[in-house]
Design a protein around this motif. Sequence first.
Motif, PDB file in Angstrom:
ATOM      1  N   ALA A 413      19.673 -37.111 -37.594  1.00 16.89           N
ATOM      2  CA  ALA A 413      20.313 -38.505 -38.378  1.00 16.89           C
ATOM      3  C   ALA A 413      21.285 -38.000 -39.579  1.00 16.89           C
ATOM      4  O   ALA A 413      21.916 -38.978 -39.802  1.00 16.89           O
ATOM      5  CB  ALA A 413      18.789 -38.889 -39.211  1.00 16.89           C
ATOM      6  N   ASN A 430      15.253 -37.083 -36.811  1.00 13.22           N
ATOM      7  CA  ASN A 430      14.121 -38.167 -36.226  1.00 13.22           C
ATOM      8  C   ASN A 430      13.678 -37.883 -34.846  1.00 13.22           C
ATOM      9  O   ASN A 430      14.311 -37.751 -33.848  1.00 13.22           O
ATOM     10  CB  ASN A 430      14.831 -39.613 -36.323  1.00 13.22           C
ATOM     11  CG  ASN A 430      15.007 -39.865 -37.738  1.00 13.22           C
ATOM     12  OD1 ASN A 430      14.724 -39.643 -38.799  1.00 13.22           O
ATOM     13  ND2 ASN A 430      16.211 -40.982 -37.527  1.00 13.22           N
ATOM     14  N   SER A 432       9.836 -38.467 -32.249  1.00 14.64           N
ATOM     15  CA  SER A 432       8.616 -39.128 -31.825  1.00 14.64           C
ATOM     16  C   SER A 432       8.350 -38.959 -30.556  1.00 14.64           C
ATOM     17  O   SER A 432       9.225 -38.406 -29.491  1.00 14.64           O
ATOM     18  CB  SER A 432       8.790 -40.701 -32.049  1.00 14.64           C
ATOM     19  OG  SER A 432       9.829 -41.237 -31.014  1.00 14.64           O
ATOM     20  N   PRO A 456       8.378 -34.995 -42.289  1.00 14.72           N
ATOM     21  CA  PRO A 456       9.660 -35.255 -41.590  1.00 14.72           C
ATOM     22  C   PRO A 456      10.403 -34.061 -41.214  1.00 14.72           C
ATOM     23  O   PRO A 456      10.413 -33.076 -41.989  1.00 14.72           O
ATOM     24  CB  PRO A 456      10.469 -36.118 -42.690  1.00 14.72           C
ATOM     25  CG  PRO A 456       9.750 -35.559 -44.103  1.00 14.72           C
ATOM     26  CD  PRO A 456       8.271 -35.339 -43.572  1.00 14.72           C
TER      27      PRO A 456
END
Length: 597
Positions: A413, A430, A432, A456
């Motif tokens: 990011a 980022n 996931s 994060p």
Amino acid sequence: MHTAFNIASSRKTAAALAVAGLSLALGTEANAAPAGEFARGRILIEARAGLSDAELDTLVKAHGGKRRKLGQSRMHVVDLPPGLSEEEAVEKLSRRPELKFAELDRKVTVAMAVNDPYIGSAWHLGKIGAPAAWDSTQGSGVTIAVLDSGVNGAHPDLKDRMVPGFNVYNNTTDTSDLCGHGTAVAGTSAATMNNALGVAGVAGAARIMPIRVAFKDASGSCPAYLSTIANGITWAADHGARIANVSFAGIAGSSAVKSAARYMKNKGGLVFISAGNNNVDENVVPDTAFIIVSSTDSYDRKSSFSSWGSFVSLAAPGSGIWTTNSSLGYSSKSGTSFASPVTAGVAGLVMAARPDLNADQVESLLFKTSVDLGVAGRDPVFGYGRVDAAAAVGAARAYVQAADTIAPLAAIAAPLGSSTVSGSVPVSVNSSDNVGVARVELKVNGTVVATDSAAPYSFSWNSTGVANGMASLVAVAYDAAGNMGTSATVPVNVANSTSTIATVSDTVAPVVTINNPVAGAVSGTVAISVSATDNAGAAGIRTSLAIDGKVVANGQGGSLSYSWNTRKAAAGTHTVAVTARDAAGNAGSRSVSVTVR
């Protein structure tokens, strides 16, 4: 097993009633320290992945501080000079891109509500289906860390459960109980079962690791600090505990406690925290780092004292819980202080039934098998519901691991592509996954320079370790099954200032630092972090990392990172060694010995 235990259990309950009826005194304790009460002269910080010890020292010294590392984590206690404002230091350091957080070291107190000699017996065990769960597991092989006022290990219902612990507050091995609270919590989770004495813990064959995080103040109560709790969780994770119970109120919003809980979760453990006894919505943002437990009574209603809020994950019995006391007897206790270890004990049963399950899987089973109370689905009072030991253990035994073939997603990011960078560069990623991200690595020009295992995902990259010009940044995410997902390459223009130095023969070797691990115990996946500096600049350095003499990673520049899975290593002492060579061939080295548990 089931019938035999019921007979012994009835004897234990009778003994508990007799002892408690003679010896128990009524009392109350507050749930949180007065607003604004915190440790003077110190604060808590966490460095981003990739920040070297030398860079961190420079940062904290600018504020007159001196850091102390918490175990094998990236958290540090920073001792400040007299007269410096702790609030001002936190405010300034919170804005530093090299740090994940900075916070005050607040004082917190235990979450005990009342002692009542006239309430019930061991009703909570039947309510959560513990006897049925005991037919297949009693918690053997699982260690539950009790972070509290200490534990009286001489208690007849606890002495066979004890393993060595630690006194975080005094930095000693004295884990005796200062106030009695820890002994009661320990008995709730793991008092010995089926021995015809007193009470039975939910996981009566589990081991108890006492970790004293509290101190006795002038009023006779036993508060703790966020720093001692975070340190205690980290110590427990590094020394083989799979469960940590923290029955203190007002800690769920702490960045330090969250970070320590994530650290333990990444090692396969779970942290349980009491919701508090203020009978209010605590208005704390929920977090997946730990499991917050509210309290219920024998009718599956919210206990009158129990706090609630969106941060509550589960509910458990916490009113009139018969348990061990520090006078070697038994007492009835009430408070979310005891709902939390009830739930921790159930987690111990699940882990003992299925040691192969990871922390996320155990947590999911606890949530899915809980008895839904109140509003359908997760609600602020009961979370996912009241914990059910029989259902959780049954589901664990029947659980079939589905093959995970889906790779995680990763995207850088910041910084943006083609941007110009210099000095310490904050990098945000980022990531996931369908199951869960285990770790994220940051690669610069093909070398892994830092690893972060908790969202994060953020890094501090020292760009002086590469030559000026274009450099390529790539993030690589891994899940627990070993699937790997790679981000798109982000090119950045490195533009650090240079100075003209007369050409002379270079005879100075690079200086090597092993930022992590430090000497001591390690377990699970260990993030090895190395940095090197040289008089001719870090860009020309080539580093080599070896474990017990076997090279496991090579890299170029001033930083190198490696994830070491100690589960594949033999228990005992191992040596982590690093060699760095500069362009002239000068070599510097450093090593550290650690103990795999």
